[in-house]
Design a protein around this motif. Structure first.
Motif, short mmCIF file in Angstrom:
data_model
loop_
_atom_site.label_atom_id
_atom_site.label_comp_id
_atom_site.label_asym_id
_atom_site.label_seq_id
_atom_site.Cartn_x
_atom_site.Cartn_y
_atom_site.Cartn_z
N GLY B 29 49.70 0.12 5.05
CA GLY B 29 49.82 -0.36 6.54
C GLY B 29 48.50 -0.86 7.38
O GLY B 29 48.59 -1.36 8.16
N ARG B 30 47.38 -0.35 6.87
CA ARG B 30 46.11 -0.53 7.46
C ARG B 30 45.30 -1.75 6.96
O ARG B 30 45.47 -2.10 5.99
CB ARG B 30 45.28 0.65 7.21
CG ARG B 30 45.41 1.80 8.08
CD ARG B 30 44.33 2.90 7.91
NE ARG B 30 44.41 3.80 8.72
CZ ARG B 30 43.89 5.08 8.31
NH1 ARG B 30 43.14 5.15 7.35
NH2 ARG B 30 44.02 6.16 9.29
N ILE B 31 44.39 -2.18 7.87
CA ILE B 31 43.49 -3.22 7.46
C ILE B 31 42.05 -2.28 7.14
O ILE B 31 41.67 -2.00 8.07
CB ILE B 31 43.07 -4.37 8.41
CG1 ILE B 31 44.39 -5.14 8.56
CG2 ILE B 31 42.13 -5.22 7.73
CD1 ILE B 31 44.21 -6.29 9.70
N ASN B 32 41.61 -2.31 5.92
CA ASN B 32 40.72 -1.44 5.39
C ASN B 32 39.40 -2.29 5.10
O ASN B 32 39.60 -3.25 4.50
CB ASN B 32 40.84 -0.50 4.28
CG ASN B 32 42.12 0.44 4.33
OD1 ASN B 32 42.02 1.43 5.22
ND2 ASN B 32 43.18 0.16 3.92
N ALA B 33 38.28 -2.01 5.59
CA ALA B 33 37.11 -2.71 5.15
C ALA B 33 36.25 -1.98 4.28
O ALA B 33 36.10 -0.72 4.47
CB ALA B 33 36.15 -3.26 6.35
N LEU B 34 35.64 -2.56 3.15
CA LEU B 34 34.73 -2.01 2.41
C LEU B 34 33.35 -2.43 2.54
O LEU B 34 33.39 -3.91 2.19
CB LEU B 34 35.12 -2.05 0.91
CG LEU B 34 35.94 -0.94 0.25
CD1 LEU B 34 37.39 -1.18 0.77
CD2 LEU B 34 35.98 -1.25 -1.16
N ILE B 35 32.42 -1.84 3.09
CA ILE B 35 31.00 -2.28 3.27
C ILE B 35 29.98 -1.44 2.24
O ILE B 35 30.43 -0.64 2.01
CB ILE B 35 30.69 -2.37 4.82
CG1 ILE B 35 30.85 -1.08 5.26
CG2 ILE B 35 31.57 -3.22 5.54
CD1 ILE B 35 29.99 -0.84 6.79
N GLY B 36 29.03 -2.25 2.20
CA GLY B 36 27.63 -1.72 1.42
C GLY B 36 26.87 -2.64 0.97
O GLY B 36 27.22 -3.60 1.05
N PRO B 37 25.71 -2.23 0.53
CA PRO B 37 24.68 -3.10 0.45
C PRO B 37 25.22 -3.95 -1.17
O PRO B 37 25.86 -3.44 -1.64
CB PRO B 37 23.40 -2.27 -0.13
CG PRO B 37 23.73 -0.91 0.24
CD PRO B 37 25.37 -0.72 0.79
N ASN B 38 24.48 -5.12 -1.39
CA ASN B 38 24.79 -5.73 -2.53
C ASN B 38 24.59 -4.82 -3.78
O ASN B 38 23.58 -4.02 -3.79
CB ASN B 38 23.88 -6.87 -2.78
CG ASN B 38 24.44 -8.17 -2.05
OD1 ASN B 38 25.56 -8.27 -1.87
ND2 ASN B 38 23.60 -8.80 -1.30
N GLY B 39 25.55 -4.95 -4.76
CA GLY B 39 25.19 -4.06 -5.96
C GLY B 39 25.82 -2.73 -5.81
O GLY B 39 25.53 -1.82 -6.57
#
Ligand SMILES: Nc1ncnc2c1ncn2[C@@H]1O[C@H](COP(=O)(O)OP(=O)(O)O)[C@@H](O)[C@H]1O
Ligand SMILES: [Mg+2]
Lengths: 329, 243
Positions: B29-39
């Motif tokens: 039910g959520r909007i999850n974001a995945l962030i992190g540097p390239n690679g």
């Protein structure tokens, strides 16, 4: 458009034998019809999935031998042998397909060639069953009192009927959900998987259908020609011909392989008759292939369709873009 | 448990551990974001979850069902859809055909039924309308602009009726107006009950859109929480600043 083409085609196919002036022209007609059957058979896998098999002679060759051997060794009626032979080839195509369709692109091409080379070796060396390099004489299905021209006539019509059935099947698949899945595989297989297309099953199904029809084509040719030589049955050249014809006519078009077969078949047979059986037609085919790749990447039929569309009045030469679309871009 | 649970997920390419013992749960039910540097392994993580590549180790559970290493189409059928980092559509199929390709055929016989069945075409047109490209339904995808292709890809993913949608850099390479539009679409789809996992570099999008942020570094999540908390996390700052 398609309907008109069909009617014209059917009328021509029915009338051709009576229009043909002599047995030679008739026999060329049978050869071209056979090319058309084989190329259309190839296109079930090549056109729909984009997997380019250069070794499709494996299935026409197997179809020919299966038919011949079932008549000679099992005493089957020739027509029953033809159908049973093609079914056997379809069953054999299952494991071959499972193995070969695991790899894509150039690897698949190489695997397809390997299959035909292995079969060539097997049929050459397994003389006690296949007749080996001496070849296999296939009994004629019609009585001896049916003379040559009459034979050609009958086989021309048999090929035409088989071609009709194949075109109908291709058309049904082309507009089906199955066909849409196959085209998605051709365009981007991983994308198709991610959208839920069962790619492995779909590719295999197309491959087996293709092998079945190609085997029927090979078997029918064997019954007509009456002799099988493994060198010609399991030849890369035969497979390349199916590819060339299909590409030339257009692999995404129902009648593409047929049109390609008529052009290539006519040119080949004409040059053979004119200049003898030299290797010249091979050079001509190479040139033709280059022309197709460079100038008609989609084949003759789409090119003609494009031409017709451009000549039609009231068509803008470039796509008009609405204000709204511009904003969205 | 509802939602997507990943435990000990590992995938190496040669000597590179693209995903390294990643454990993370995404509530439904959520909007999850995945962030992190390239690679940092975000795309590889998506690929493992959706069956595009087989993980070397670890498990993926969806709504309590183990889907680890299952074929991609089965995972799609289980309700997980995805887009690709560099937008992927079927170039020589028209926009509406791009959607029809995602219709589940059902039985063998139904697979031979026409692809352009009225109910399917209607559903496809409704989705094209929803993303705003219904006027381009019969245009081949390769003739669409990049932004239009992104919208088409999203509509295609929706056609397969997923309840969890993985988007790999949806705002990448598109103009601000379109970023806005995609954000609105995500919000409204989420309001209808769809879960999102979104890989995104555009921090404005991440902050405004997501309920929950997971930070990846060197193949595994190093922090997670509400957007504001994550933004202030020193671990995250270090990862982004190459510390
Ligand atoms: N198919 C592949 N073959 C080899 N290395 C890969 C492959 N896919 C990803 N990698 C490597 O895995 C690491 C993680 O990549 P990726 O998952 O694309 O990260 P992100 O999406 O976070 O930028 C990178 O070092 C990348 O080079
Ligand atoms: Mg990535």
């Amino acid at each position: 458009m398609k309907a008109v083409g069909l009617v014209v085609l059917a009328a021509f196919l029915v009338a051709f034998p009576s229009l043909a002036s002599d047995p030679f022209v008739l026999s060329v007609g049978v050869v071209i019809a056979s090319y058309a059957v084989l190329a259309t058979g190839w296109n079930f896998v090549g056109g729909f999935t984009g997997y380019i098999s250069l070794g499709h002679a494996a299935y026409s060759g197997l179809g020919g031998y299966a038919t011949g051997l079932l008549i000679l060794r099992a005493g089957l009626n020739p027509w029953v042998a033809l159908v049973v032979g093609a079914l056997v080839v379809a069953v054999l195509a299952v494991p071959v397909g499972i193995a070969a369709l695991r790899v894509r692109g150039a690897s698949f091409v190489i695997v397809s060639i390997a299959v035909v080379l292995v079969l060539l070796l097997v049929f050459q060396s397994w003389g006690s069953v296949t007749g080996g390099s001496d070849g296999l004489r296939v009994p004629r299905p019609f009585d001896a009192d049916v003379l040559r021209p009459e034979q050609h006539q009958r086989f021309f019509h048999l090929h035409a009927v088989l071609l009709g059935v194949m075109l109908l099947c291709w058309w049904v698949i082309d507009r089906s959900r199955f066909g849409m899945g196959l085209k998605a595989i051709r365009e981007d297989e991983d994308k198709a998987r991610s959208l839920g297309v069962p790619t492995v099953r779909y590719k295999l199904a197309a491959f087996v259908v293709s092998a079945f029809f190609t085997a029927l084509g090979g078997g029918l040719y064997a019954l007509w020609f009456g002799f099988l030589d493994p060198i010609f049955q399991f030849s890369i050249l035969v497979g390349s011909n199916m590819v060339l014809m299909s590409l030339l006519g257009g692999v995404r078009s129902l009648f593409g392989p047929l049109v390609g077969a008529v052009v290539v078949g006519y040119a080949t047979e004409f040059s053979k008759a004119q200049y003898g059986d030299t290797q010249l037609h091979l050079v001509a085919m190479g040139v033709l292939l280059a022309v197709v790749v460079l100038f008609l990447p989609d084949g003759i039929i789409p090119a003609l369709r494009g031409l017709v569309a451009r000549l039609r009045p009231g068509q803008a030469s470039i796509r008009e873009v609405t204000q709204e679309e511009l904003v969205r871009r | 448990m509802t939602g997507l649970r990943v435990e000990g997920l590992t995938k190496s390419y040669g000597g590179v551990r693209a995903v390294d013992d990643a454990t993370v749960t995404f509530q439904h039910g959520r909007i999850n974001a995945l962030i992190g540097p390239n690679g940092s392994g975000k795309t590889t993580f998506f690929n493992c979850v959706t069956g595009m590549v087989k993980p070397d180790a670890g498990t993926v559970t969806y709504h309590g069902r183990d889907i680890t290493g299952r074929p991609a189409h089965k995972i799609a059928h289980a309700g997980i859809g995805r887009s690709f980092q560099l937008c992927r559509v079927f170039p020589r199929l028209t926009a509406v055909e791009n959607l029809l390709a995602a219709v589940r055929p059902g039985s063998v016989l139904r697979a031979l039924a026409p692809a352009r069945r009225k109910s399917d075409v209607d559903r496809a047109m409704a989705l094209l309308t929803r993303v705003g490209i219904e006027h381009l339904a019969e245009v081949e995808a390769r003739d669409l602009s990049y932004g239009q292709q992104k919208l088409l890809e999203l509509a295609g993913v929706l056609m397969a009726e997923p309840d969890t949608i993985l988007l790999d850099e949806p705002a990448g390479g598109v103009n601000p107006a379109l970023v806005e539009r995609i954000g609105e679409l995500v919000r409204s789809l989420n309001a209808e009950g769809r879960t999102f996992l979104i890989v995104e570099h555009n921090m404005d999008v991440v902050m405004s859109l997501s309920d929950h942020v997971v930070v990846f570094d060197r193949g595994r999540p190093i922090a997670s929480g509400p957007p504001d908390a994550v933004r202030a996390d020193p671990l995250v700052l270090a990862a982004y600043l190459g510390g």
